[in-house]
Design an enzyme around this catalytic site. Structure first.
Site: not given
Lengths: 293, 293, 293
Positions: C52, C210-211, C213-215, C217
């Site tokens: 990372y 878990p979201l 990737g901000g889709k 929004f």
């Protein structure tokens, strides 16, 4: 030539195997040359099927070794059954179909023994997954063939992972191989769970079409790149492609289906090519077009 | 009519099963005719679900057999739970969804017992794989229902292989069936590992839509070819399609969802059609358009 | 914050996990703020990988906690190895590839321990399924790392079901997690057997992205509908999306990869949102566009 267990409970086979499926067009001399070249390079395992050469290859092979009785215990004979071809030799077949009934397996083994002029097969494979296969019936006939000494070990070919697990669950002795298509150009079974499941059962695959059916002969960018790799390893492209398979931890046994003795020689020497891990991934990227994730 | 174990630890069901899902439009006479015709031909197993006919079929069936108490021990009642329909009968449902909670399974079984006017179900199936299923909770409620004598055996419907293996791993008693769509026209579950995995667990599938939803009625080339086969066997096309399923080694139990008594009679007699292996493959080729590999 | 066993034989991790993968662009103050906010809300588990931030995040984290020795036993450090990036820090890498050899795993763990300024890892994951993984070799190195106390537990990431079953079959101790992508927007692993197989082995997944990737929004119909749900639950859309994961019976541990402390606070509070079963299915329908079958 490395010799290797294809399964912890199996006998040893030569790591590279000579495949007999295209030999029906050859003269007796041609066949003897392929057998002798194989043996010179330590390729002691020969891969047959009842149907190869329109049901003729086993017999041609048997005739070629008929006068060399000392040979039998130094070689391993693999053959297959379960496909019924449309053929002038089998006028009762109205359609290409599968048959894994007790009667057909036994009849096919008896034919193979007679054709190969031997009293035992080292390994018998079911050639294709038969949707009408009764696993309990197969288990019974495998036991019977083993007890009679006619077949020493059993395996399958072109089976999916669930089919391997189904048949295995019925057998007393383990399946020792699944002969499947694997090459750099057809690598999906390494990734879709088929080979993972074999490894879970400690089964090594045999690979048919290990060079991808000659795809690398095409004059294209992939071929050029493979040539660059091959030069670096001072080997041929076919050796590079075999080394790519031999590097896999499942212990793949490639089958060479060539009718050219010099290609057997070349293939046998692939075992000396030690492919670097990064080059393994670079070769994969050549055909997938992308880095690993 | 053959009677057959659907699993080594299960009771016997009739090999052909009458499905009740379309019976809500029928008169009491019509329902009695279907029950009587079934029984005359040895079809003793009836396939229900709580939701069939907008939650009405179980009750219609229960009323039809209410005056025949001697019947109960000669028939087998299969029902399902786990789907919650949008329905005027269930105003609390805001969306079609699944529920395999302890509370819902128990409430649904109690309803089914009341509707069917019986004190036990021979077999209860979870109707669809519920992504919110808690397998430990299902195991607990299955045990409780078995101990109370309200449900004798358990199974699932429309489950994938990993879903069967997940739930099985939590249960004390085996799942005895997976009721899935199988027909000549929808044969993929025979090849994708679903049925292989059932066979590994010695589970026989029940087949819904075993005739392919009437696809064979279309006036096309396949229909013509099937007609030729049927004439050779002196049977109808539907019997031929059922014989194709009955020939499979997994021991498929076809469910007939017809509302026409004469089609039940026809279906029951399919068991006498002994399909030749080559014809099985020829029928497969009719719908795939190609020979096996 | 709920703490929860990720596997019956594992230690407890916090149900929501802070993911460190984007932290390389942050100042020391920014990193400390994220750690402190996590701890204030009971998020005690931190998800790392050697790679990372181009091999920098572990070290940045280690520096941030270097002066707080009492902290170590109150937090759980998860890290990964097995990917080799093209990087100025690793000039010997000629291509992005995987390496799950004994040598690389041990070297990577030693690096992680040094970077994180700790003498043990709570959990080590193989970052990607490596086609060249030798499961016997991995089993040996896992045993060695456990015996030395350097790694307490082991898991994998992005493995398919057959890959989990293969590696598990070689290990003495169970894999305790498979860290995979799961969200309302990428829910296929809940349905294709991957999560079913984890549940069979009592393994809870960790969920990356878990979201989605901000889709959510995006200004579209799905976003509007989610907003309506969120208002009903008096929560934010991200909390709603996390609650959708937390409702799944596999016991998903979502990883929050944000660099904004207020989003960690928001995420931690998602555990208080008790999503109704019908709303779970309604949210699924929002993204699939259809009712369940």
């Amino acid at each position: 030539m490395e010799r290797k267990l294809i399964h912890p409970k199996s006998p040893e086979f030569s790591r590279v195997i000579t495949g007999v499926w295209r030999w029906s067009a050859l003269s007796t001399d041609g066949i003897e040359a392929l057998i002798n070249t194989s043996l010179e390079h330590g390729i002691t395992t020969f891969d047959h099927a009842d149907i190869y050469g329109n049901y003729s290859c086993e017999e041609l092979f048997g005739k070629a070794i008929a006068n060399r009785p000392a040979l039998r215990n130094t070689i391993q004979l693999v053959t297959k059954c379960g496909i019924k071809l449309l053929s002038d030799k089998r006028p009762e077949h109205r359609i290409k179909h599968y048959d894994t009934s007790k009667e057909h397996i036994i009849r096919s083994v008896e034919n193979s023994l007679r054709n190969l002029k031997t009293d035992y097969l080292d390994l018998l494979l079911l050639h294709r997954p038969d949707p009408l296969m009764n696993p309990a019936e197969v288990a019974e006939v495998f036991s019977k063939l083993k007890q009679s000494g006619k077949v020493l070990f059993f395996g399958v070919s072109n089976f999916t992972a669930p089919q391997v697990e189904l048949l295995s669950s019925y057998l007393r002795d383990p399946l020792v191989t699944n002969q499947i298509e694997i090459s750099l150009f057809y690598h999906q079974l390494l990734f879709d769970g088929t080979v993972d499941t074999l490894m879970k059962h400690q089964i090594s695959p045999m690979a048919w079409s290990p060079l991808g059916g000659g795809k690398f002969f095409a004059e294209n960018e992939i071929q050029k790149q493979l040539e660059t790799f091959a030069q670096r390893y001072a080997c041929s492209i076919s050796q590079l492609l075999l080394a790519w398979l031999l590097r896999h931890p499942s212990g793949i046994f490639p089958i060479l289906g060539t009718t050219n003795p010099s290609r057997l020689t070349e293939g046998a020497k692939a075992l000396t090519v030690q492919l670097d891990k990064q080059d393994w991934f670079a070769m994969l990227k050549l055909v997938t077009g992308r880095d690993v994730a």
